[in-house]
Design a protein around this motif. Structure first.
Motif, PDB file in Angstrom:
ATOM      1  N   THR A 128       0.855  -1.187   0.000  1.00  0.00           N
ATOM      2  CA  THR A 128       0.000   0.000   0.000  1.00  0.00           C
ATOM      3  C   THR A 128       0.893   1.240   0.000  1.00  0.00           C
ATOM      4  N   LEU A 129       0.610   2.167  -0.931  1.00  0.00           N
ATOM      5  CA  LEU A 129       1.481   3.321  -1.142  1.00  0.00           C
ATOM      6  C   LEU A 129       0.690   4.608  -1.228  1.00  0.00           C
ATOM      7  N   ALA A 130       1.358   5.714  -0.908  1.00  0.00           N
ATOM      8  CA  ALA A 130       0.842   7.060  -1.152  1.00  0.00           C
ATOM      9  C   ALA A 130       2.036   7.953  -1.459  1.00  0.00           C
ATOM     10  N   SER A 131       1.805   8.948  -2.321  1.00  0.00           N
ATOM     11  CA  SER A 131       2.893   9.805  -2.763  1.00  0.00           C
ATOM     12  C   SER A 131       2.501  11.271  -2.638  1.00  0.00           C
ATOM     13  N   ALA A 132       3.491  12.073  -2.228  1.00  0.00           N
ATOM     14  CA  ALA A 132       3.313  13.522  -2.178  1.00  0.00           C
ATOM     15  C   ALA A 132       4.293  14.151  -3.157  1.00  0.00           C
ATOM     16  N   GLY A 133       3.908  14.201  -4.434  1.00  0.00           N
ATOM     17  CA  GLY A 133       4.718  14.851  -5.450  1.00  0.00           C
ATOM     18  C   GLY A 133       5.971  14.110  -5.850  1.00  0.00           C
ATOM     19  N   HIS A 134       6.100  12.821  -5.495  1.00  0.00           N
ATOM     20  CA  HIS A 134       7.331  12.089  -5.751  1.00  0.00           C
ATOM     21  C   HIS A 134       7.191  11.200  -6.988  1.00  0.00           C
ATOM     22  N   PRO A 136       7.026   4.779  -7.974  1.00  0.00           N
ATOM     23  CA  PRO A 136       7.952   3.662  -7.751  1.00  0.00           C
ATOM     24  C   PRO A 136       7.951   2.702  -8.937  1.00  0.00           C
ATOM     25  N   LEU A 137       9.044   1.964  -9.054  1.00  0.00           N
ATOM     26  CA  LEU A 137       9.191   0.961 -10.110  1.00  0.00           C
ATOM     27  C   LEU A 137       9.190  -0.416  -9.470  1.00  0.00           C
ATOM     28  N   ILE A 138       8.497  -1.355 -10.069  1.00  0.00           N
ATOM     29  CA  ILE A 138       8.474  -2.706  -9.526  1.00  0.00           C
ATOM     30  C   ILE A 138       8.964  -3.676 -10.596  1.00  0.00           C
ATOM     31  N   ARG A 139       9.809  -4.596 -10.181  1.00  0.00           N
ATOM     32  CA  ARG A 139      10.346  -5.647 -11.065  1.00  0.00           C
ATOM     33  C   ARG A 139       9.657  -6.948 -10.693  1.00  0.00           C
ATOM     34  N   ARG A 140       8.864  -7.461 -11.601  1.00  0.00           N
ATOM     35  CA  ARG A 140       8.103  -8.671 -11.314  1.00  0.00           C
ATOM     36  C   ARG A 140       8.807  -9.876 -11.907  1.00  0.00           C
ATOM     37  N   CYS A 141       8.862 -10.913 -11.111  1.00  0.00           N
ATOM     38  CA  CYS A 141       9.544 -12.135 -11.504  1.00  0.00           C
ATOM     39  C   CYS A 141       8.555 -13.057 -12.205  1.00  0.00           C
ATOM     40  N   ALA A 142       8.736 -13.232 -13.496  1.00  0.00           N
ATOM     41  CA  ALA A 142       7.863 -14.119 -14.256  1.00  0.00           C
ATOM     42  C   ALA A 142       8.350 -15.559 -14.105  1.00  0.00           C
ATOM     43  N   VAL A 197       9.872  -8.524 -15.855  1.00  0.00           N
ATOM     44  CA  VAL A 197       9.269  -7.339 -16.465  1.00  0.00           C
ATOM     45  C   VAL A 197       9.189  -6.246 -15.402  1.00  0.00           C
ATOM     46  N   THR A 198       9.225  -5.010 -15.873  1.00  0.00           N
ATOM     47  CA  THR A 198       9.143  -3.881 -14.943  1.00  0.00           C
ATOM     48  C   THR A 198       7.945  -3.016 -15.308  1.00  0.00           C
ATOM     49  N   GLU A 199       7.412  -2.353 -14.299  1.00  0.00           N
ATOM     50  CA  GLU A 199       6.315  -1.414 -14.520  1.00  0.00           C
ATOM     51  C   GLU A 199       6.349  -0.342 -13.435  1.00  0.00           C
ATOM     52  N   TYR A 200       5.998   0.873 -13.839  1.00  0.00           N
ATOM     53  CA  TYR A 200       5.855   1.960 -12.871  1.00  0.00           C
ATOM     54  C   TYR A 200       4.455   1.879 -12.277  1.00  0.00           C
ATOM     55  N   LEU A 201       4.381   1.899 -10.957  1.00  0.00           N
ATOM     56  CA  LEU A 201       3.085   1.781 -10.287  1.00  0.00           C
ATOM     57  C   LEU A 201       2.268   3.049 -10.492  1.00  0.00           C
ATOM     58  N   ASP A 202       1.013   2.860 -10.700  1.00  0.00           N
ATOM     59  CA  ASP A 202       0.101   3.986 -10.935  1.00  0.00           C
ATOM     60  C   ASP A 202      -0.305   4.591  -9.587  1.00  0.00           C
ATOM     61  N   VAL A 203       0.624   5.368  -9.036  1.00  0.00           N
ATOM     62  CA  VAL A 203       0.381   6.024  -7.753  1.00  0.00           C
ATOM     63  C   VAL A 203       0.234   7.517  -8.005  1.00  0.00           C
ATOM     64  N   THR A 215      -4.467   6.540  -1.396  1.00  0.00           N
ATOM     65  CA  THR A 215      -3.615   5.357  -1.276  1.00  0.00           C
ATOM     66  C   THR A 215      -3.915   4.394  -2.416  1.00  0.00           C
ATOM     67  N   VAL A 216      -2.900   3.624  -2.763  1.00  0.00           N
ATOM     68  CA  VAL A 216      -3.025   2.612  -3.817  1.00  0.00           C
ATOM     69  C   VAL A 216      -2.463   1.312  -3.265  1.00  0.00           C
ATOM     70  N   THR A 217      -3.189   0.215  -3.452  1.00  0.00           N
ATOM     71  CA  THR A 217      -2.733  -1.096  -3.010  1.00  0.00           C
ATOM     72  C   THR A 217      -2.512  -1.978  -4.224  1.00  0.00           C
ATOM     73  N   VAL A 218      -1.321  -2.609  -4.301  1.00  0.00           N
ATOM     74  CA  VAL A 218      -0.969  -3.464  -5.435  1.00  0.00           C
ATOM     75  C   VAL A 218      -0.447  -4.793  -4.913  1.00  0.00           C
ATOM     76  N   ARG A 219      -0.381  -5.762  -5.812  1.00  0.00           N
ATOM     77  CA  ARG A 219       0.158  -7.078  -5.466  1.00  0.00           C
ATOM     78  C   ARG A 219       1.672  -6.988  -5.332  1.00  0.00           C
ATOM     79  N   PHE A 220       2.216  -7.656  -4.302  1.00  0.00           N
ATOM     80  CA  PHE A 220       3.657  -7.714  -4.098  1.00  0.00           C
ATOM     81  C   PHE A 220       3.997  -9.153  -3.754  1.00  0.00           C
ATOM     82  N   ALA A 221       4.208  -9.948  -4.797  1.00  0.00           N
ATOM     83  CA  ALA A 221       4.344 -11.389  -4.641  1.00  0.00           C
ATOM     84  C   ALA A 221       5.799 -11.789  -4.459  1.00  0.00           C
TER      85      ALA A 221
END
Length: 707
Positions: A464-470, A473-479, A485-491, A505-511
């Motif tokens: 779970t994330l929140a951003s103030a003008g920052h 974040p980038l996440i590297r997912r292990c296939a 693969v990498t993707e920038y989180l939509d925060v 706030t935004v909640t994403v999967r973090f496996a």
């Protein structure tokens, strides 16, 4: 940018302004400078006065053109070249004095170019008209080197021109110009020593060269021997300094104390102080003091055969020592300021990150290009009362002590808020009130703070994330069955703190297998390219990394976008490991037997963990090299850490002391120098260095093949 000559309030009377000055020096010092834009001689900037005094004392023809009008200052040797134009040329614009030659290629435009760009320039063997005697014009061949002259604030205030009328010195001038340019890029005494030794051994075709400085409580000396193995990787390591007692009577210290050069054409100048056969073989030696106002030291050149030191060779060595002295003073100031700023910066960052079975965490902070000021970038990771992990990365605008202090306030407040109520939106809302209060208290509207805060719930595999003008974040997912693969989180970025921040706030999967990367804008922003280019380069680099190990990804991220940045760089990486890793560590004493003990301990540990033999051999060899280098250059105990996961072996060696405190006995015993970091590059899949609060850490990673 060029500027006028700096003024200093109530400056002390310069020594060279004494009545004993004669010849051209007397003409220059008695000139009515108050009637020029430069102002009275006594009010000139100390650095400009020092450059002028160096010029006046030099036997080599030199001229200094100061200010936008290029007003002339020159020495006796240059006065001989211009004949009857002396002494009227002193203090006049160069374009007027040399009206017939100023428009020629390589004359006026070369001075203007160096003055405007700050880049040194060498004009080789051009023919110029000279009026040595009334009514007679001679066509003379000259080689001229142009170098920018800076005041104490670093502004370009003039151009130093070194002129040689014979082609025999062309190579020496080129070398001296390259030397000055190389020294201009040095920041530390280690850098100065590296450049000085490399130049001296080549330019003087010497058998032995050394450089020494007074450390207050003793001397510090480094030398180089002809034919000594110094490869490219070794050049990046700190030079191997030797500590010498303050009462030492060797030529290096004697010349530095007295300020008088020591020259021996034939003899045994190092017989009484020789430490090995290289010193014993020296027959001819010249030691020249640095003549710096703050740093006391000397530069020495030696030969194993008798060598006659001509006036020209002595002058070249003296000029080289002057350049080294100026660079050493800049380096000493930089190291003092840099050390204070970085100590402040790093003391406000966490000394240790959480050590969790399934969460691997690493961070990296690098100062901007200057590296001479404290910054406002910060990171943190800490356990929350319910067992979840809080992570944060932020940026307080500014590169001064005040920015670092505010960073400390924001970081401390964030952790306090999170420990009370870890919801990211609630934490950032509380921080927004703090920043607003700090701005009102300081009566400033320029308090600009961005931050991203998240909570990792490993059991539920979510973030779970929140951003103030920052930046997002980038996440590297292990296939499981393909490439990462990498993707920038939509925060949603929201507004920076202090502007009524109410972020969602935004909640994403973090496996398991995923790695999260938080970073400051200094990682991706470059002046000459758009932000998208930098973001794409970072995503591609992280996706192409050999593993998702956080320490390796921090190194990959900081080097992902080519080119230098003037901003600070901070990265925090968190990996949700597929399986827990095994780790252990060893404290390494600062004694000659330490590398051998590390090899035996590591071999036994990795064998017990059933690591493949090929990996054990490479890892033990690399670790031995890093341990040796840490002991050589830090002289204090080191710490070796091993972390083994199914995917990779990560080894780090951390020292905890100031460079250069190794003893002579250790230097003789720990002699496996020469392979250095080149060996690490060859045997590992990734490696890097991480600065710490005191000392540094070098690490490497070796990937383990599947199965």
């Amino acid at each position: 940018m060029p500027g006028t000559v700096g003024r200093v309030p109530n400056p002390p009377a310069p020594v060279s302004g004494a009545p004993s000055a004669s010849g051209t020096a007397a003409v220059v010092l008695r000139h009515d400078w108050a009637g020029t834009p430069l102002g009275p001689w006594r009010a000139w900037d100390p650095a400009v006065r020092a450059a002028t005094e160096l010029l006046l004392a030099s036997p080599v023809p030199m001229t200094l053109t100061l200010g936008d009008d290029h007003l002339l200052v020159y020495n006796d040797a240059y006065a001989e070249l211009i004949g009857d134009r002396h002494p009227d040329a002193v203090g006049r614009p160069a374009a007027e004095v040399f009206a017939e030659s100023w428009p020629l290629p390589g004359v006026g435009e070369a001075i203007e170019r160096t003055y405007r760009s700050g880049e040194p320039f060498l004009e080789k063997e051009t023919t110029l008209p000279l009026h040595r005697r009334p009514g007679l014009v001679e066509q003379s061949v000259f080689t001229r080197g142009y170098s920018p002259v800076r005041d104490s604030a670093g502004r370009i205030v003039g151009v130093l021109t070194v002129a040689a009328e014979t082609t025999q010195v062309t190579q020496q001038l080129q070398s001296l110009s390259d030397f000055a340019a190389a020294l201009a890029g040095t920041l530390t005494l280690d850098d100065v020593a590296r450049v000085a030794l490399r130049y001296a051994i080549t330019a003087f075709d010497a058998d032995r060269v050394s450089f020494a400085v007074d450390e207050g409580g003793g001397w510090r000396m480094v030398r180089r021997i002809r034919g000594e193995l110094v490869d490219e990787a070794d050049e990046r390591l700190p030079p191997l300094w030797r500590r010498i007692p303050p009462e030492w009577q060797g030529p290096v210290a004697t010349a530095a104390r007295s300020g008088v050069p020591l020259v021996v054409d034939d003899g045994q100048p190092l017989r009484e102080i020789a430490v090995d056969r290289h010193d014993q073989k020296v027959r001819s030696l010249a030691t020249v003091p640095l003549r710096a106002s703050v740093v006391r030291g000397s530069l020495t050149v030696g030969y194993q055969v008798p060598h006659v030191w001509s006036a020209a060779r002595r002058a070249l060595l003296a000029t080289s020592a002057e350049l080294v002295g100026q660079a050493a003073e800049r380096a000493r100031r930089f190291e003092t300021q840099h050390g204070t700023a970085q100590l402040l910066q790093r003391s406000m960052l966490p000394a240790h990150l959480p050590d969790l079975p399934r969460m691997r965490i690493a961070a990296r902070y690098d100062p901007g290009v200057d590296g001479n000021a404290a910054g406002g970038d910060f990171y943190d990771a800490f356990l929350l009362p319910d067992g979840r992990l809080g992570i944060v990365l932020g940026d307080v605008a500014g590169h001064d002590v005040q920015a670092a202090a505010r960073m400390g306030q924001v970081r401390a407040a964030l952790r306090a808020l999170a420990l009370t109520d870890p919801r990211p939106d609630a934490v950032l809302a509380g921080l927004d009130r703090l920043v607003t209060s700090l701005g009102a208290e300081g009566e400033t509207h320029e308090l600009f703070v961005t931050v991203v805060f998240g909570v990792v719930d490993a059991d539920r595999q979510r973030l779970t994330l929140a951003s103030a003008g920052h930046p997002a974040p980038l996440i590297r997912r292990c296939a499981p069955d393909g490439a990462p693969v990498t993707e920038y989180l939509d925060v949603p970025a929201g507004a920076p703190l202090g502007l009524g921040c109410r972020p969602p706030t935004v909640t994403v999967r973090f496996a398991p297998g995923d790695t999260l990367l938080l970073f400051s804008d200094g990682v991706v922003e470059r002046r000459w390219q758009d932000l998208t280019t930098g973001l794409d380069a970072l995503a591609d680099a992280v996706a192409g990394a050999g593993s998702g190990d956080p320490r390796a990804l921090c190194a990959v991220a900081t080097a992902a976008v080519p080119g230098a940045t003037e901003d600070d760089v901070a990265v925090l990486a968190v990996e949700h490991a597929l399986r827990p890793s095994r780790s252990t560590s060893m404290e390494v004493p600062a004694e000659p037997t330490a590398p051998s003990r590390v090899r035996h301990w590591m071999t036994a540990q990795l064998t017990e963990w059933q690591v493949p033999e090929s990996i054990i051999g490479a890892a033990v060899l690399c670790t031995s090299e890093l341990t040796t280098n840490a002991l050589l250059h830090a002289g204090t105990a080191a710490r070796v850490e091993i972390d083994l996961s199914p995917e990779r072996l990560l080894v780090s060696v951390a020292d905890s002391g100031t460079r250069g405190t190794v003893t002579r006995a250790q230097t003789d015993t720990l002699s496996s120098r020469g392979r250095g970091l080149g060996l690490i590059e060859e045997l590992s899949d990734a490696w890097g260095t991480d600065p710490t609060l005191r000392g540094s850490t070098v690490w490497f990673e070796i990937l383990i093949p599947p199965g």
